[in-house]
Design an enzyme around this catalytic site. Structure first.
Site, PDB file in Angstrom:
ATOM      1  N   ASP A 194     -23.375 -14.220   6.299  1.00 31.95           N
ATOM      2  CA  ASP A 194     -24.669 -14.210   5.628  1.00 31.95           C
ATOM      3  C   ASP A 194     -25.787 -14.107   6.657  1.00 31.95           C
ATOM      4  O   ASP A 194     -26.725 -13.339   6.499  1.00 31.95           O
ATOM      5  CB  ASP A 194     -24.891 -15.523   4.854  1.00 31.95           C
ATOM      6  CG  ASP A 194     -23.873 -15.721   3.743  1.00 31.95           C
ATOM      7  OD1 ASP A 194     -23.269 -14.726   3.316  1.00 31.95           O
ATOM      8  OD2 ASP A 194     -23.696 -16.876   3.325  1.00 31.95           O
TER       9      ASP A 194
ATOM     10  N   THR B  45       0.820  -1.207   0.000  1.00 28.68           N
ATOM     11  CA  THR B  45       0.000   0.000   0.000  1.00 28.68           C
ATOM     12  C   THR B  45       0.857   1.261   0.000  1.00 28.68           C
ATOM     13  O   THR B  45       0.334   2.361  -0.018  1.00 28.68           O
ATOM     14  CB  THR B  45      -0.943   0.045   1.206  1.00 28.68           C
ATOM     15  OG1 THR B  45      -0.196  -0.318   2.373  1.00 28.68           O
ATOM     16  CG2 THR B  45      -2.092  -0.922   1.044  1.00 28.68           C
TER      17      THR B  45
ATOM     18  N   HIS C 274     -21.772 -23.861  -1.346  1.00 24.51           N
ATOM     19  CA  HIS C 274     -22.292 -22.671  -0.674  1.00 24.51           C
ATOM     20  C   HIS C 274     -22.475 -21.533  -1.684  1.00 24.51           C
ATOM     21  O   HIS C 274     -23.557 -20.951  -1.802  1.00 24.51           O
ATOM     22  CB  HIS C 274     -21.320 -22.273   0.442  1.00 24.51           C
ATOM     23  CG  HIS C 274     -21.717 -21.062   1.221  1.00 24.51           C
ATOM     24  ND1 HIS C 274     -22.186 -21.131   2.504  1.00 24.51           N
ATOM     25  CD2 HIS C 274     -21.709 -19.750   0.905  1.00 24.51           C
ATOM     26  CE1 HIS C 274     -22.444 -19.919   2.935  1.00 24.51           C
ATOM     27  NE2 HIS C 274     -22.154 -19.045   1.988  1.00 24.51           N
ATOM     28  N   GLU C 275     -21.434 -21.236  -2.435  1.00 22.26           N
ATOM     29  CA  GLU C 275     -21.509 -20.130  -3.400  1.00 22.26           C
ATOM     30  C   GLU C 275     -22.493 -20.439  -4.520  1.00 22.26           C
ATOM     31  O   GLU C 275     -23.216 -19.564  -4.974  1.00 22.26           O
ATOM     32  CB  GLU C 275     -20.127 -19.815  -3.968  1.00 22.26           C
ATOM     33  CG  GLU C 275     -19.119 -19.294  -2.932  1.00 22.26           C
ATOM     34  CD  GLU C 275     -19.606 -18.067  -2.182  1.00 22.26           C
ATOM     35  OE1 GLU C 275     -20.343 -17.240  -2.756  1.00 22.26           O
ATOM     36  OE2 GLU C 275     -19.254 -17.940  -0.991  1.00 22.26           O
TER      37      GLU C 275
ATOM     38  N   HIS D  85     -25.960 -19.555  -3.330  1.00 24.83           N
ATOM     39  CA  HIS D  85     -26.247 -18.123  -3.450  1.00 24.83           C
ATOM     40  C   HIS D  85     -26.621 -17.774  -4.886  1.00 24.83           C
ATOM     41  O   HIS D  85     -27.606 -17.089  -5.146  1.00 24.83           O
ATOM     42  CB  HIS D  85     -25.002 -17.293  -3.103  1.00 24.83           C
ATOM     43  CG  HIS D  85     -24.710 -17.174  -1.638  1.00 24.83           C
ATOM     44  ND1 HIS D  85     -25.637 -16.755  -0.728  1.00 24.83           N
ATOM     45  CD2 HIS D  85     -23.560 -17.370  -0.940  1.00 24.83           C
ATOM     46  CE1 HIS D  85     -25.075 -16.721   0.479  1.00 24.83           C
ATOM     47  NE2 HIS D  85     -23.806 -17.097   0.374  1.00 24.83           N
TER      48      HIS D  85
HETATM   49  P1  ADP Z   1       4.631  -1.466   1.486  1.00 27.92           P
HETATM   50  O1  ADP Z   1       5.858  -0.927   2.135  1.00 27.92           O
HETATM   51  O2  ADP Z   1       3.359  -0.924   2.060  1.00 27.92           O
HETATM   52  O3  ADP Z   1       4.587  -2.963   1.383  1.00 27.92           O
HETATM   53  P2  ADP Z   1       5.793  -0.253  -0.831  1.00 27.92           P
HETATM   54  O4  ADP Z   1       5.968   1.134  -0.372  1.00 27.92           O
HETATM   55  O5  ADP Z   1       6.989  -1.135  -0.788  1.00 27.92           O
HETATM   56  O6  ADP Z   1       4.613  -0.949  -0.032  1.00 27.92           O
HETATM   57  O7  ADP Z   1       5.185  -0.233  -2.305  1.00 27.92           O
HETATM   58  C1  ADP Z   1       5.791  -0.904  -3.375  1.00 27.92           C
HETATM   59  C2  ADP Z   1       5.666  -0.106  -4.648  1.00 27.92           C
HETATM   60  O8  ADP Z   1       4.305   0.015  -5.048  1.00 27.92           O
HETATM   61  C3  ADP Z   1       6.150   1.311  -4.519  1.00 27.92           C
HETATM   62  O9  ADP Z   1       7.516   1.415  -4.747  1.00 27.92           O
HETATM   63  C4  ADP Z   1       5.337   2.043  -5.577  1.00 27.92           C
HETATM   64  O10 ADP Z   1       5.902   1.889  -6.851  1.00 27.92           O
HETATM   65  C5  ADP Z   1       4.025   1.302  -5.550  1.00 27.92           C
HETATM   66  N1  ADP Z   1       3.071   1.941  -4.644  1.00 27.92           N
HETATM   67  C6  ADP Z   1       2.551   1.408  -3.531  1.00 27.92           C
HETATM   68  N2  ADP Z   1       1.696   2.256  -2.940  1.00 27.92           N
HETATM   69  C7  ADP Z   1       1.679   3.376  -3.695  1.00 27.92           C
HETATM   70  C8  ADP Z   1       0.993   4.622  -3.588  1.00 27.92           C
HETATM   71  N3  ADP Z   1       0.140   4.868  -2.573  1.00 27.92           N
HETATM   72  N4  ADP Z   1       1.214   5.551  -4.529  1.00 27.92           N
HETATM   73  C9  ADP Z   1       2.058   5.299  -5.556  1.00 27.92           C
HETATM   74  N5  ADP Z   1       2.734   4.154  -5.703  1.00 27.92           N
HETATM   75  C10 ADP Z   1       2.552   3.182  -4.792  1.00 27.92           C
HETATM   76 ZN    ZN Z   2     -22.330 -16.982   1.886  1.00 33.61          ZN
END
Ligand code: ADP
Ligand code: ZN
Length: 604
Positions: free
Chosen positions: A497, A201, A420-421, A424
């Protein structure tokens, strides 16, 4: 210093035990040749400089290829380190090797002695740390690489979709830029900032961006690097790290995957690696308590499992500031895609908004991957610019990659989930008021949802009729009823569910006045938990009789829905079987395939 002597004495005692306990005392270990560190030895192997290698119980000797005789040396010896890759490396480089075993010696010197000996050796080396070329130390070093970046070159513009986290980190940047300003007013700056969120992230990226924005050096280390290390090395590395950082202040120290070394101490079984991690963690705590933010060192760490962290780490004065870095929403994904598309030549028809809409659940790293993959795909077929079709394919590839990392599920579990799925989905296609099924999948994502049946609303709805709500109830019950029908037993998989079923039925009776018996009245103000007190009072005002009636009505709605769903699935049992089996085979079924199965005339 006394410690060093202790280790030495202990080491010699250990080394001499095999002599007392075995009959043979002669050692055939070579004492000639140049001594090199183990890491140097490995490099010689990798560079193909060795002709022949002999493995002795505690040493390894290599004969250098004659034409490459390293500075005129003919043979080298090194202390043998427990290294499961050694044989593999030797084979890979086609080096002749043999083992020299000599009875008494090798018996006495079985692993029981070998391992503690190496451990003691390392401890000794550590005690003499600072000596250049202490061979074994360099092994420890390479495991927990310490990176220093004078200028990360990353700015806040490179990180998208995490505006709240950025906002919170601004203060830290400000402080690192002008520590005096804050100190003058006696402001308190957090020592440790913990970035919490799923992998990919952008936590590392954010930490780098803070350093980049403040123009301060960035020290980074990975928590998992410590765990594999030899006793005592982790703690020493932590000490080094802080010492170096304080010299370079203001600066940032970043520890990635801090959970690897900061796992709650009591929660882990007493076994290998455990003690070393604890030592390292303790050293980290000592260093954190010892350093003064006024010097301008800010500690940042990242984890995707905050719940397993030792509480000692989270105490005030340590990592007491937590910042959530969550999966981006659609707008966030769009912004991240824009960041990564900056240097990519896009075809005019590419609509980043659509790509963002097609990638729910993707994190920044996945999106970066999509853009990169799309550019590569387009280049491969000689396109002038990256077109939407390349993005489509890239998305599919990234999804496939993500799906491979699925949890391992037992055959039986998979089967239950498939039925199950399918339940649904079949109900959703059989009742008039439910949204059409877009896709059924038994590929797990996340922790809670094992499989999913994705229904896409055909139009935005603000009002739902009673029969539509009943249809929704039916779809939700479909999974559970399918399990009853096929396995004559139910699993825990339907819990979510059932929660939603109960919620809907309760709302129907208490909020929407949809029960004939109770009539058009509301008994629940539907407020959020902060108004619990009000709700409580309102509840108390209900007569016991009315409460009972409401309960009965809720039960009746659910009971009737259950009977109805059972009817639907019993008449469609054939289809249920076909669908579940197909799902087990393919793992994913598209809505169109489902509707094809539904349209077939099947004998009962
Ligand atoms: P984490 O440390 O949370 O595991 P990273 O910072 O290592 O994630 O992310 C890996 C790559 O993914 C980054 O170098 C970038 O290229 C891309 N990336 C991840 N999150 C973002 C973001 N919010 N904005 C832009 N690029 C991102
Ligand atoms: Zn279910």
């Amino acid at each position: 210093m006394a410690k060093t002597y202790f280790f030495k004495i202990a080491l010699w005692l250990l080394l001499s035990i095999p002599f007392f306990t075995t009959h043979r005392t002669a050692i055939a270990e070579p004492s000639y040749g140049d001594k090199v560190s183990y890491s140097e030895f490995k490099i010689l192997i990798q560079d193909g400089m060795l002709e022949e290698v002999t493995l002795y119980p505690t040493t390894v000797r290599g004969i250098l290829k004659s034409e490459e005789g390293l500075k005129g040396k003919k043979s080298v010896t090194t202390v043998r380190v427990e290294d499961p890759d050694l044989i593999k490396d030797l084979m890979a480089h086609k080096i002749n090797f043999s083992a020299a075993a000599n009875n008494g010696w090798s018996q006495g010197l079985s692993l029981i002695w070998f391992v503690p000996m190496i451990v003691f050796l390392i401890m000794m080396m550590r005690a003499r740390r600072g000596m250049p070329g202490a061979g074994l130390m360099s092994i420890g070093k390479s495991r927990a690489n310490l990176y220093v970046d004078k200028d990360t070159g990353v700015s806040f513009n490179d990180v998208a979709g995490v505006d709240e986290a950025k906002e919170e980190l601004k203060e830290i940047i400000d402080y690192l830029k002008t520590p005096e300003k804050y100190q003058r007013l006696g402001g308190k700056i957090p020592k440790g900032v913990l970035l919490v969120g799923p992998t990919g992230t952008g936590k590392t990226l954010l930490a780098k961006a803070v350093a980049g924005e403040a123009k301060v050096p960035f020290f980074s280390m990975s928590g998992s690097g410590f765990v594999e290390m030899f006793v005592g090395v982790g703690a020493a590395r932590v000490r080094d790290l802080f010492a170096q950082a304080q010299e370079k202040a203001p600066c940032i120290i970043f520890i990635d995957e801090i959970d690897a070394l900061g796992k709650a101490r009591a929660a882990s079984p007493v076994s290998g690696g455990h003690e070393e991690r604890e030592n390292t963690l303790n050293q980290l705590l000592v260093e954190m308590d010892g350093f003064d933010t006024r010097k301008g060192v800010i500690l940042m760490a990242a984890t995707n499992r905050p719940e397993i962290l030792d509480t000692a780490l989270l105490r005030p004065g340590r990592f007491d500031r937590h910042i959530l870095v969550d999966r981006p929403d659609i707008k966030g994904r769009e912004d991240i895609l824009r960041v990564h598309c900056k240097n990519v030549k896009l075809s005019k028809e590419v609509d980043i908004k659509i790509i963002a809409a097609r990638t729910p659940g993707f994190v920044g790293a996945d999106l970066a991957n999509v853009v990169n993959e799309a550019a590569l795909l387009a280049a491969r077929v000689g396109k002038e610019s990256v077109e939407m079709s390349s993005f489509e394919e890239a998305i599919n590839r990234v999804i496939a990659g993500l799906e491979k990392k699925k949890k391992v599920m037992s055959k039986k579990e998979q089967e239950i989930i498939a039925y199950h799925e399918s339940g649904h989905a079949l109900v959703a296609e059989s009742v008039p008021g439910a949204d059409k099924v877009h896709r059924i999948s038994i590929i797990p994502r996340g922790i809670s949802a094992l499989g999913y049946t994705l229904q896409l609303p055909t139009e935005d709805r603000y009002l739902l009729t009673r029969s539509e709500l009943l249809d929704r109830l039916a779809v939700l019950l479909g999974g559970r009823v399918a399990e009853e029908l096929i396995f004559k037993e139910v699993s825990t998989g339907a819990q979510n569910d059932l929660e939603r079923v109960t919620d809907i039925a309760m709302s129907m009776v208490r909020e929407y006045g949809m029960s004939e018996k109770i009539g058009p009245m509301t008994f629940h103000n539907g407020r959020k938990p902060q108004f619990v007190e009000l709700g409580y009072r309102a509840g108390r005002e209900l007569s016991e009789e009315v409460s009972k009636e409401i309960d009965q009505e809720i039960r009746k709605i659910i009971f009737d829905a259950h009977v109805r769903v059972r009817g639907i699935l019993e008449t469609n049992k054939n289809r249920l079987e076909i669908l579940a089996k197909l799902l087990l085979k393919k793992e994913v079924i598209e809505g169109s395939e489902l509707r094809e199965i539904m349209s077939k005339n099947l004998p009962l």
